[in-house]
Design an enzyme around this catalytic site. Structure first.
Site, short mmCIF file in Angstrom:
data_model
loop_
_atom_site.label_atom_id
_atom_site.label_comp_id
_atom_site.label_asym_id
_atom_site.label_seq_id
_atom_site.Cartn_x
_atom_site.Cartn_y
_atom_site.Cartn_z
N TYR A 141 11.83 -18.18 -54.24
CA TYR A 141 12.91 -18.45 -55.18
C TYR A 141 13.34 -17.19 -55.94
O TYR A 141 14.43 -17.16 -56.51
CB TYR A 141 12.50 -19.53 -56.17
CG TYR A 141 12.31 -20.90 -55.56
CD1 TYR A 141 12.98 -21.27 -54.40
CD2 TYR A 141 11.45 -21.83 -56.13
CE1 TYR A 141 12.81 -22.52 -53.84
CE2 TYR A 141 11.27 -23.09 -55.58
CZ TYR A 141 11.96 -23.43 -54.42
OH TYR A 141 11.79 -24.67 -53.87
N LYS A 187 0.25 -21.06 -45.47
CA LYS A 187 0.52 -21.13 -44.03
C LYS A 187 0.05 -19.81 -43.41
O LYS A 187 0.80 -19.05 -42.81
CB LYS A 187 2.02 -21.35 -43.81
CG LYS A 187 2.40 -21.74 -42.38
CD LYS A 187 1.86 -23.07 -41.95
CE LYS A 187 2.39 -23.41 -40.55
NZ LYS A 187 1.66 -24.54 -39.94
N ASP A 219 1.47 -27.86 -43.82
CA ASP A 219 1.91 -29.00 -43.02
C ASP A 219 0.83 -30.06 -42.94
O ASP A 219 1.10 -31.26 -43.04
CB ASP A 219 2.37 -28.55 -41.63
CG ASP A 219 1.44 -27.55 -40.98
OD1 ASP A 219 0.45 -27.13 -41.62
OD2 ASP A 219 1.71 -27.17 -39.82
N ASP A 243 6.56 -26.85 -55.03
CA ASP A 243 7.73 -27.67 -55.32
C ASP A 243 7.73 -28.91 -54.44
O ASP A 243 7.90 -30.05 -54.92
CB ASP A 243 9.00 -26.84 -55.07
CG ASP A 243 10.26 -27.48 -55.62
OD1 ASP A 243 10.18 -28.58 -56.19
OD2 ASP A 243 11.33 -26.87 -55.48
N ASP A 247 6.32 -32.90 -55.55
CA ASP A 247 7.24 -34.03 -55.44
C ASP A 247 6.66 -35.12 -54.54
O ASP A 247 6.83 -36.32 -54.81
CB ASP A 247 8.59 -33.56 -54.89
CG ASP A 247 9.45 -32.90 -55.95
OD1 ASP A 247 9.07 -32.95 -57.13
OD2 ASP A 247 10.50 -32.33 -55.60
#
Length: 348
Positions: A141, A187, A219, A243, A247
């Site tokens: 970001y 990852k 994942d 993020d 959620d």
């Protein structure tokens, strides 16, 4: 004990749920002898309307002078067409960066006896109590270079050693005070930045021998959070993965309206519900204020350093949810009546 709190109601249901949280904090102040001062500032879309920007200078000064920030919610269709540089979400990113709030704490807990609220089977939802620690001021970001042309667009996921170390320390400290288990998510099998993240977290782990550290690929973690969420204690991860995972975890208790958060770092700490501004129900008096009230509980714990006050607010919310629920939880209570019930429970 005194505290100066900057209140940023924001947009949509933000003013309604923030008012509920302030009222609960005021009652907590009466019960526990806290001297709390509240000052309100425009932020997000409301600030764009008033000042032409989402995070105006007057709000910046108010935030910097406060002991804590209580934020409602920001954004809505009204501001979707404004330039990206002055959208409500840009103001939130600027606030976090301005105050160097590098660690976002998002707890997701299924309260015993309230497993029926979760979309998961009761036997899977039972015992869920996970804290996601999301790195908040670095990663994709904020990484450079970034840009967009007619032919392509690009963003950079970049982390320095100090950035990873400091958020890892927050996560290890939280795990040491909870159940002693930390899951680091990245990852590393395909991303160099993931491999760097893993290596750095392992180095920090040497200072926390009492905490059991495990690693998960992002994942696989999305699957594990749904199939056996009760196995996890504290989870630490990067900005973008945090993020998404926070959620995902937010649905475990049953509604976004139940999830609080705290953003901690070098400047004024920020406390806000995870949910958005929900413009479709704004002004109808039916918004669930639980997440905002629980964010106020986190404010008491982390900013005022009064964990007993935070625990009392959490207990009052839990007791209220057993008998009183807003429409998003299948009940009929209004925002105001739910808040009154929490205040009554807090007062004893």
């Amino acid at each position: 004990m005194s505290g100066k709190i900057a209140v940023l109601p924001g947009d949509g249901i933000g003013p309604e749920v923030t008012d509920a949280a302030v009222r609960v904090l005021q009652k907590a102040g009466e019960v526990f002898g806290l001297d709390l001062e509240f000052e309100q500032f425009e932020f997000g879309g409301a600030a764009i309307d008033a000042y032409g920007e989402p995070y105006p200078e007057v709000t910046r000064r108010g935030v910097a002078a406060a002991d804590a920030v209580l934020l409602g919610a920001i954004g809505g269709p009204k501001w979707d067409s404004v330039d990206r540089s002055i959208r409500p979400e840009t103001g939130l990113l600027a606030l976090r960066k301005d105050q160097q709030l590098f660690a976002n704490l998002r707890p997701a807990r299924v309260t015993p006896g309230l497993e029926d609220l979760s979309p998961l089977k009761p036997e899977i939802a039972r015992g869920v109590d996970v804290l996601i620690v999301r790195e908040l001021t670095g990663g994709i970001y904020f990484g450079q270079p970034r840009g967009m042309s007619e032919a392509e667009a690009w963003n950079t996921m970049r982390y320095s050693r100090p950035e990873v170390e400091r958020v890892a320390r927050v996560a290890f400290d939280a795990a040491a005070k909870r159940r002693g288990k930390l899951t680091s998510v990245e990852k590393a099998n395909v991303l160099e930045v993931g491999e760097f993240w893993r290596r750095t977290v392992e180095e920090v782990a040497r200072d926390w021998p009492q905490v059991k550290l495990e690693h998960q690929y992002v994942d696989a973690m999305t699957m594990h959070l749904i199939t056996h969420p009760a196995d996890f204690d504290v989870v630490v991860t990067s900005n973008i993965f945090g993020d998404i995972l926070s959620d995902l975890a937010s649905v475990l208790p049953g509604s976004l309206g139940l999830l609080p958060s705290a953003s901690l770092g070098e400047g004024t700490p920020l406390f806000e519900p995870v949910h958005g501004s929900a413009p479709d129900i704004a002004g109808k008096g039916v918004a669930n204020p639980t997440a905002a009230i629980l964010s106020a509980a986190m404010l008491a714990t982390y900013a005022l350093e009064r964990p007993e006050v935070g625990a009392a607010i959490e207990k009052a919310v839990t007791e209220t949810l057993k008998t009183t629920r807003t429409p998003d939880l299948g009940g009929s209570a209004s925002t105001a009546s739910f808040t009154e019930a929490v205040i009554s429970a807090l007062a004893g």
